[in-house]
Structure formats: C-alpha cells, structure tokens
Write a protein that holds these residues in place. Sequence first.
Motif, PDB file in Angstrom:
ATOM      1  N   PRO A  58      42.372  32.789  46.160  1.00 56.27           N
ATOM      2  CA  PRO A  58      42.220  33.072  44.732  1.00 56.27           C
ATOM      3  C   PRO A  58      43.465  33.718  44.118  1.00 56.27           C
ATOM      4  O   PRO A  58      44.240  34.400  44.804  1.00 56.27           O
ATOM      5  N   GLU A  59      43.632  33.523  42.842  1.00 54.44           N
ATOM      6  CA  GLU A  59      44.786  34.075  42.131  1.00 54.44           C
ATOM      7  C   GLU A  59      44.809  35.596  42.210  1.00 54.44           C
ATOM      8  O   GLU A  59      45.882  36.200  42.195  1.00 54.44           O
ATOM      9  N   ALA A  60      43.638  36.205  42.324  1.00 51.90           N
ATOM     10  CA  ALA A  60      43.565  37.667  42.392  1.00 51.90           C
ATOM     11  C   ALA A  60      44.297  38.223  43.607  1.00 51.90           C
ATOM     12  O   ALA A  60      44.684  39.402  43.623  1.00 51.90           O
ATOM     13  N   TYR A  61      44.517  37.374  44.613  1.00 52.10           N
ATOM     14  CA  TYR A  61      45.209  37.813  45.831  1.00 52.10           C
ATOM     15  C   TYR A  61      46.556  37.113  45.991  1.00 52.10           C
ATOM     16  O   TYR A  61      47.094  37.027  47.088  1.00 52.10           O
ATOM     17  N   GLY A  65      44.712  29.593  43.781  1.00 49.95           N
ATOM     18  CA  GLY A  65      43.360  29.507  43.230  1.00 49.95           C
ATOM     19  C   GLY A  65      42.845  28.089  43.102  1.00 49.95           C
ATOM     20  O   GLY A  65      42.024  27.798  42.227  1.00 49.95           O
ATOM     21  N   GLN A 100      37.203  35.814  52.904  1.00 49.50           N
ATOM     22  CA  GLN A 100      36.908  35.586  51.493  1.00 49.50           C
ATOM     23  C   GLN A 100      35.402  35.593  51.227  1.00 49.50           C
ATOM     24  O   GLN A 100      34.944  36.116  50.207  1.00 49.50           O
ATOM     25  N   GLU A 105      36.313  44.298  49.592  1.00 49.02           N
ATOM     26  CA  GLU A 105      37.512  44.142  48.763  1.00 49.02           C
ATOM     27  C   GLU A 105      38.766  44.617  49.494  1.00 49.02           C
ATOM     28  O   GLU A 105      39.844  44.031  49.338  1.00 49.02           O
ATOM     29  N   LYS A 108      39.936  41.926  51.933  1.00 47.97           N
ATOM     30  CA  LYS A 108      40.428  40.778  51.170  1.00 47.97           C
ATOM     31  C   LYS A 108      41.835  41.045  50.646  1.00 47.97           C
ATOM     32  O   LYS A 108      42.728  40.187  50.759  1.00 47.97           O
ATOM     33  N   GLN A 109      42.029  42.213  50.058  1.00 46.15           N
ATOM     34  CA  GLN A 109      43.345  42.555  49.519  1.00 46.15           C
ATOM     35  C   GLN A 109      44.404  42.559  50.623  1.00 46.15           C
ATOM     36  O   GLN A 109      45.526  42.085  50.427  1.00 46.15           O
ATOM     37  N   THR A 113      46.060  38.387  50.616  1.00 52.20           N
ATOM     38  CA  THR A 113      47.377  38.507  49.971  1.00 52.20           C
ATOM     39  C   THR A 113      48.482  38.051  50.911  1.00 52.20           C
ATOM     40  O   THR A 113      49.392  37.310  50.520  1.00 52.20           O
TER      41      THR A 113
END
Length: 381
Positions: A58-61, A65, A100, A105, A108-109, A113
């Motif tokens: 995902p883009e958040a990491y 995405g 994922q 969290e 995941k981070q 990443t």
Amino acid sequence: MFDQFQLSEEHEEIRSAVRDVVEAKIAPFAAEVDAEARFPTEARDALLATDFFAPHVPEAYGGAGADALATAIIIEEVARGCTSSSLIPAVNKLGGLPVQLGGDEEIKQKYLTQLAQGHGFSYGLSEREAGSDTASMRTRAVRDGDDWILNGVKTWITNAGESDFYTVLAVTDPDGKRGNNISAFVVEKGDEGFTFGEKERKLGIKGSPTRELFFDNVRLPGDRIIGSEGQGLKIALRTLDHTRVTIAAQAVGIAQGALDYAIGYIKERKQFGKRIADFQGIQFMVADMGTKLEAARQLTYVAAAKSEREDADLGFFGAAAKAFASDAAMEITTDAVQLLGGAGYVQDHPVERMMRDAKITQIYEGTNQVQRLVMGRKLLG
C-alpha cells in the motif's frame, strides 16, 4: 452492462509499461538465467526501478498500492518473458501479505516499508513431512520472557537466501488444538542461528533459488509475531487464498509466451511447399491453445477482482484459477514444443524452458489435487 468484462485504461497502461520493461531488461537474460541457474539480478533491478518489485504494498508504506488485478497483470507479463523473474513480485506478495493481513500497525510500518524499498520477503510454511498437511509441522517457537526461541527446518522456500525477510510458521502450543496452535513470525536474514541449505537442483524456474531454512535457537523479539498467538495458520491459509491468484497469473504468462513464440515459428516454417501454419491440423491445435489460454486468463482476472474485494467465495475462485490456469499452461507449453517439432526440444528455442517452468505451477502453493479438495469442500459447504 458489459464494462465489467473490460480492463480499465489504467490496467492496460500497466500492462504496456511492464511489457516494455520485460522486453528490454528481463527477457534478454532469461535463457542465460536458466542455463546458469542464477538469480535474475537484472530483473530485480529493473522491477525495483519501476515499482514492479512489490507492487501490492500500500501507498501508506511507500508502495505503489497496486490492486490485486494490477499485481496479477504485472506477474503475468513478467512470466511471459522469464518465469524465474516473475517470482520476484509473486513471492514478495506471498511473503509480505501475512504481515499486511494479520500484523499490527507497528510490524506493518517496519517491514512493509522495507519491502517497498527493495528488501525481498519469502514465505516459510512447508516442511519435508508437512507439505499439503501443513498443520503437522514440527518447527517450534517457545517463549523466553518477552522473546521467542525458534527451532526447526522449513523446506522448498522460494528465493531463500536472496530475500531479507521470511514469514515463518511455527507451533507455539504443542498441546493445543491442531491448527489453532501455530503462530507466524518475521525472521530476518541476519538473525543469529538462521542459516540456509544448499540450492535445490530443479526441473525449471532455475533462476529462482529454492533452499531449506534452518533455525537453531533463533531468538526473535516479541514484536516479531504476526497477529495473535495461535492465529498463524489461519493467516497463512488466508494468504494463500489471495496468492494462488498470482500463481494463476504466472501460469497465464508462461502460456502466453509459449503460444506467441509457437505462432511466430509456424508462420515462418515451411513444409510441403507451404507454411505449416496453413495446415488445418496445426490451426486446430493453435485454436485449442488460444481457447484454453483465454479461459484461464478470464478466470484469473475474476479471481483477482474477488481477491481485491475479499469476496466470501475467493477461496473457491483462487483455487479454481490456480488449478485451471496451471493445467492449461502445462498443456499449452507442451503443444508449443510439439508445434516446433525437433526444434522445440532444444535450448535454441525458449518453449522447452517454458514447458519445464510451467510444471511447477501445478505443484507449489498447493498441488492441483489439493486445489480440487478446496474447491470440492467449498461447493459442498
């Protein structure tokens, strides 16, 4: 009402972009990678430079995405040129998806990443005596204060030694209920006591190293557990529901590459004063190959859409796509070799490599016999 059967413009653009990368920087090395049984570093570098290394992150990491269909298309197009190289994005999804799907969290981070940045992620589920029967695994993780001590062996691990991270399943409650006594952990390549076996000598996908993982009192910090204790096998099997779609996509790509090459050959090759493509018997073969390929592709894309939505019937469709597409790939690549005749049996042409590569798609991430068990149980409720 018919738009649902048409890929979006974005998906078509992704296909075009991947195909350009494959034709320029991956396919030219495919024969060499196979002959030398070496990891396709050219492919890794090219995929990383174009956000196709682990497109599902995902883009958040920090990832691209890409949705499940886009990821399937990427794997399909890479497999069309080099199957070993297609295992880079495929295995990165397989290894990283448990984090994922089931991780908190913090984990995941930390790991997604790094995956997006180019640190590969493999998946450690199978053992010599626990292949299809995963709940019989013997690898153990025992609590030691806030840490875990990991011991055991994992087998048939794709890209082992190349990946930096490994999702590893281990029994954490030997006396607990079967299937509910297994937990998932992230193991890092540099962890003390973690080593690799020799590379397996394989029929195909020779550019993707397959090795055993050895764990000798490997100490894992408590924050390396993925999800809750005892939920590891559920996370692992949920992961496979999604990633079987990527194996179907890989099979479709191999079949497409073989069909493309065979068609080019029969249009040029002449016998009895005309192209062999002009013989009706040859045309019947090509028609059947094309039909099987398109049926496999459509089933795979439907399964990918269900994966993205996490539909309740994904388990059936993922298994069906994987089984059907891999069976089709085996048939299509075998027919491609037949269309080339003696030329198809030598390494001067890529179809013999594609036939060898196709076979594994019927075996890994659950044999096709297991897929049929999954499908049957889903249908029977």
